[in-house]
Motif scaffolding. Sequence first.
Motif, short mmCIF file in Angstrom:
data_model
loop_
_atom_site.label_atom_id
_atom_site.label_comp_id
_atom_site.label_asym_id
_atom_site.label_seq_id
_atom_site.Cartn_x
_atom_site.Cartn_y
_atom_site.Cartn_z
N GLU A 74 0.75 -0.99 -0.07
CA GLU A 74 -0.18 0.09 -0.04
C GLU A 74 1.12 1.01 -0.01
OE1 GLU A 74 -0.39 -2.64 1.70
OE2 GLU A 74 -2.42 -3.60 1.44
N ALA A 75 1.77 1.05 0.80
CA ALA A 75 2.75 2.24 0.46
C ALA A 75 3.46 2.83 -0.40
CB ALA A 75 4.18 2.17 1.93
N LEU A 76 3.82 1.11 -0.97
CA LEU A 76 4.36 1.43 -2.47
C LEU A 76 3.81 1.97 -3.47
CD1 LEU A 76 6.62 -2.15 -3.15
CD2 LEU A 76 7.16 0.70 -2.47
N VAL A 77 2.16 2.01 -3.40
CA VAL A 77 1.28 2.52 -4.79
C VAL A 77 1.34 3.16 -3.41
CG1 VAL A 77 -0.84 1.78 -5.28
CG2 VAL A 77 0.24 0.07 -4.88
N LEU A 78 1.16 4.57 -2.69
CA LEU A 78 0.44 5.57 -2.40
C LEU A 78 1.87 6.86 -2.89
CD1 LEU A 78 -1.79 4.54 0.04
CD2 LEU A 78 -2.42 6.07 -1.55
N THR A 79 2.99 6.08 -2.95
CA THR A 79 3.82 7.19 -2.78
C THR A 79 4.18 6.80 -4.41
OG1 THR A 79 5.12 6.16 -1.05
CG2 THR A 79 6.57 6.99 -2.66
N LYS A 80 3.89 5.84 -5.43
CA LYS A 80 3.70 5.98 -6.80
C LYS A 80 3.19 7.14 -7.17
CE LYS A 80 4.91 3.61 -9.77
NZ LYS A 80 4.95 2.33 -11.10
N HIS A 81 1.79 7.56 -6.97
CA HIS A 81 1.13 7.56 -7.50
C HIS A 81 0.97 9.20 -6.70
CE1 HIS A 81 -0.99 3.93 -9.18
NE2 HIS A 81 -1.99 4.11 -7.85
N MET A 82 1.54 9.10 -5.70
CA MET A 82 1.57 10.70 -4.96
C MET A 82 3.36 11.49 -6.17
SD MET A 82 2.05 10.53 -1.14
CE MET A 82 2.47 11.31 -0.57
N LEU A 83 3.92 10.73 -6.50
CA LEU A 83 5.19 11.15 -6.83
C LEU A 83 4.46 11.71 -8.41
CD1 LEU A 83 8.15 9.08 -5.92
CD2 LEU A 83 7.40 11.19 -5.64
N ALA A 84 3.99 10.88 -9.02
CA ALA A 84 3.58 11.06 -10.70
C ALA A 84 2.92 11.76 -10.34
CB ALA A 84 2.67 9.38 -11.16
N GLY A 85 1.61 12.29 -9.44
CA GLY A 85 0.91 13.14 -9.51
C GLY A 85 1.62 14.58 -9.59
N TYR A 86 2.61 14.26 -8.55
CA TYR A 86 2.89 15.66 -8.15
C TYR A 86 3.82 16.29 -9.87
CZ TYR A 86 2.12 16.11 -3.25
OH TYR A 86 1.98 16.67 -1.69
#
Length: 271
Positions: free
Chosen positions: A234-246
């Motif tokens: 869950e942490a990996l997926v959320l971090t990936k999506h946050m980085l892509a969003g920024y």
Amino acid sequence: MNPPITPSAAPAPVREPVDHAETEPPAAVGLTRTGSVLHVRLNPSAQDDDVLSSAVLDELVAVLDGLHEQPDIRILVLSSLGEDFSLGGDRREFQETLAVDPTGATLRRIADKAHRLCQALENTHAVTIARLHGKVVGAGLALAAYCDLRAGADTCRFRMPEIGLGMAPTWGGAMGRLIAEAGAARVRELMLTCDEFDAPAAHRLGLLHKVAPLDRLDDTIAAWTRPLSRRSPEALVLTKHMLAGYAKAARTTDTALLDSHLLAAQLAQPR
């Protein structure tokens, strides 16, 4: 060891043995799974060249689409079985496609596959790692740039040759991604001059995170995959999506959706 993500179906019964090496073409992409790590290897022997043909794009998109049903795969390592990682898009296929369909519609569909592939790499839940060796050219560099992490052999050579070939870089949203990863000033220089650059230069640009001797490259990849496989999914997926969003929020414009039309239009022009 877990089975590959897409196991082959059992062959139909026959009276005489069949040599499948002669009757079935080799897959353009090879898959091997070890625990939570899926190794995806480009296979140039399937087409006699280290290029990103339509067949390669189809198989890569299918693999990434299949990851939706494989949430336990946390890491995808993209590499090549060939002498080089990739020599770029299949220009011979582009020209042959235009000869059959001068309207450019078929070529646009091929280019759209490249865009879907790059978006799938960016959006998949798995952490994507590019393992690079040999030449990494044009579309091959764009494909690698869409991976989360990139490690290259110290003998790697990189180039964006499109302008020298009379084309603009219109593959998979390459320009926007490379600018986001390496910065506008340096990407502008590399695209306008078509200069070749080596692995240390790619590392300084941020296009490589790690550089290693070729015989130590797998160790470098393993140094990433071992701890990543223990991280919270869950942490990996959320971090990936946050980085892509920024990253996307920092872009004032994104013309990637136009790339397929631009590619077809410029290749269709008489030279």
